[in-house]
Design an enzyme around this catalytic site. Structure first.
Site, PDB file in Angstrom:
ATOM      1  N   ASP A   8      32.955 -19.508 -49.826  1.00  0.00           N
ATOM      2  CA  ASP A   8      32.435 -19.806 -51.167  1.00  0.00           C
ATOM      3  C   ASP A   8      33.114 -21.072 -51.690  1.00  0.00           C
ATOM      4  OD1 ASP A   8      34.930 -19.033 -52.123  1.00  0.00           O
ATOM      5  OD2 ASP A   8      34.200 -17.360 -53.340  1.00  0.00           O
ATOM      6  N   CYS A  65      37.226 -17.066 -48.893  1.00  0.00           N
ATOM      7  CA  CYS A  65      37.037 -17.226 -50.342  1.00  0.00           C
ATOM      8  C   CYS A  65      38.413 -17.495 -50.945  1.00  0.00           C
ATOM      9  CB  CYS A  65      36.331 -16.014 -50.958  1.00  0.00           C
ATOM     10  SG  CYS A  65      37.188 -14.438 -50.855  1.00  0.00           S
ATOM     11  N   THR A  67      40.684 -15.478 -52.360  1.00  0.00           N
ATOM     12  CA  THR A  67      41.687 -14.498 -51.905  1.00  0.00           C
ATOM     13  C   THR A  67      41.391 -13.922 -50.531  1.00  0.00           C
ATOM     14  OG1 THR A  67      40.398 -12.735 -52.918  1.00  0.00           O
ATOM     15  CG2 THR A  67      42.143 -13.731 -54.273  1.00  0.00           C
ATOM     16  N   ILE A  69      39.579 -11.403 -50.399  1.00  0.00           N
ATOM     17  CA  ILE A  69      39.299  -9.994 -50.720  1.00  0.00           C
ATOM     18  C   ILE A  69      37.802  -9.743 -50.906  1.00  0.00           C
ATOM     19  CG2 ILE A  69      39.697  -8.148 -52.394  1.00  0.00           C
ATOM     20  CD1 ILE A  69      42.447  -9.444 -52.993  1.00  0.00           C
ATOM     21  N   MET A  71      35.269 -11.441 -49.830  1.00  0.00           N
ATOM     22  CA  MET A  71      34.581 -11.600 -48.544  1.00  0.00           C
ATOM     23  C   MET A  71      34.798 -10.372 -47.663  1.00  0.00           C
ATOM     24  SD  MET A  71      32.766 -14.324 -48.170  1.00  0.00           S
ATOM     25  CE  MET A  71      32.605 -16.104 -48.404  1.00  0.00           C
ATOM     26  N   HIS A  98      44.396  -3.416 -32.307  1.00  0.00           N
ATOM     27  CA  HIS A  98      44.187  -2.031 -32.761  1.00  0.00           C
ATOM     28  C   HIS A  98      42.785  -1.779 -33.311  1.00  0.00           C
ATOM     29  CE1 HIS A  98      48.714  -0.923 -33.360  1.00  0.00           C
ATOM     30  NE2 HIS A  98      48.553  -1.770 -32.352  1.00  0.00           N
ATOM     31  N   HIS A 134      43.126   3.890 -29.921  1.00  0.00           N
ATOM     32  CA  HIS A 134      42.435   2.898 -30.748  1.00  0.00           C
ATOM     33  C   HIS A 134      40.917   2.998 -30.567  1.00  0.00           C
ATOM     34  CE1 HIS A 134      46.291   1.445 -31.814  1.00  0.00           C
ATOM     35  NE2 HIS A 134      46.577   1.007 -30.588  1.00  0.00           N
TER      36      HIS A 134
HETATM   37  C1  RB5 Z   1      36.122 -17.126 -56.949  1.00  0.00           C
HETATM   38  O1  RB5 Z   1      36.667 -17.523 -58.160  1.00  0.00           O
HETATM   39  C2  RB5 Z   1      36.892 -15.937 -56.392  1.00  0.00           C
HETATM   40  O2  RB5 Z   1      36.719 -14.824 -57.209  1.00  0.00           O
HETATM   41  C3  RB5 Z   1      36.466 -15.638 -54.974  1.00  0.00           C
HETATM   42  O3  RB5 Z   1      36.628 -16.763 -54.188  1.00  0.00           O
HETATM   43  C4  RB5 Z   1      37.250 -14.547 -54.268  1.00  0.00           C
HETATM   44  O4  RB5 Z   1      38.618 -14.757 -54.359  1.00  0.00           O
HETATM   45  C5  RB5 Z   1      36.848 -13.175 -54.556  1.00  0.00           C
HETATM   46  O5  RB5 Z   1      37.391 -12.200 -54.030  1.00  0.00           O
END
Ligand code: RB5
Length: 150
Positions: A8, A65, A67, A69, A71, A98, A134
């Site tokens: 993103d 992205c 974080t 997270i 994605m 694993h 696994h």
């Molecule tokens: C974008 O601001 C941010 O929320 C996105 O890139 C990501 O970190 C979401 O988990």
């Protein structure tokens, strides 16, 4: 390998670092964008990459992205996707050995480009252990997916 990659607006700069590395390592890259700072929604890019992995048109996927997270949450909605959000080399190796992870999520705002490059290298070069315990656990993940789908 054929590697599908997507990001993103908070991850495209790191994508621009990872793509040349993948090509230098001899992989074929399918780039699903985004390629600029305008705000987009990470689930759209996770979907584009994961659909290629699930269909077999790509062997692996990489999603970036801010974080990692968002994605990773989006990617793990897809049947057959085992996406690992990785921030260190130990996890990069362990998730291949694993979990046989087939998608890697990275956070551009969390890991620097140098660490990210090493993570990608280790994640790509580490084989699944094929260990019976696994394999059994991955079998349970697949069974869970089937149960939740029905
Ligand atoms: C974008 O601001 C941010 O929320 C996105 O890139 C990501 O970190 C979401 O988990």
């Amino acid at each position: 390998m054929k590697i599908a990659i997507g990001a993103d607006h908070a991850g495209y700069r790191l994508k621009d670092v990872i793509i040349p590395l993948l090509e230098q390592l001899g992989h074929v890259v399918q780039d699903f964008g985004v390629n600029g700072p305008d705000s987009v929604d990470y689930p759209d890019f996770a979907a584009a990459v994961c659909e290629k992995v699930v269909s077999g048109e790509a062997n692996r996927g990489i999603l970036i992205c801010g974080t990692g997270i968002g994605m990773s949450i989006a990617a793990n909605k897809f049947q057959g996707i085992r996406c690992a959000l990785v921030q260190d080399l130990f996890s990069a190796k362990a998730t291949r050995e694993h979990n046989d992870s087939n998608v890697l999520a990275l956070g551009e705002r969390v890991v620097g480009p140098g660490v990210a490059e090493e993570i990608v290298k280790v994640w790509l070069e580490t084989e699944f252990s094929e260990g019976p315990r696994h394999c059994a656990r991955i079998g349970k993940l697949t069974a869970l997916e089937a149960r939740l789908q029905s």
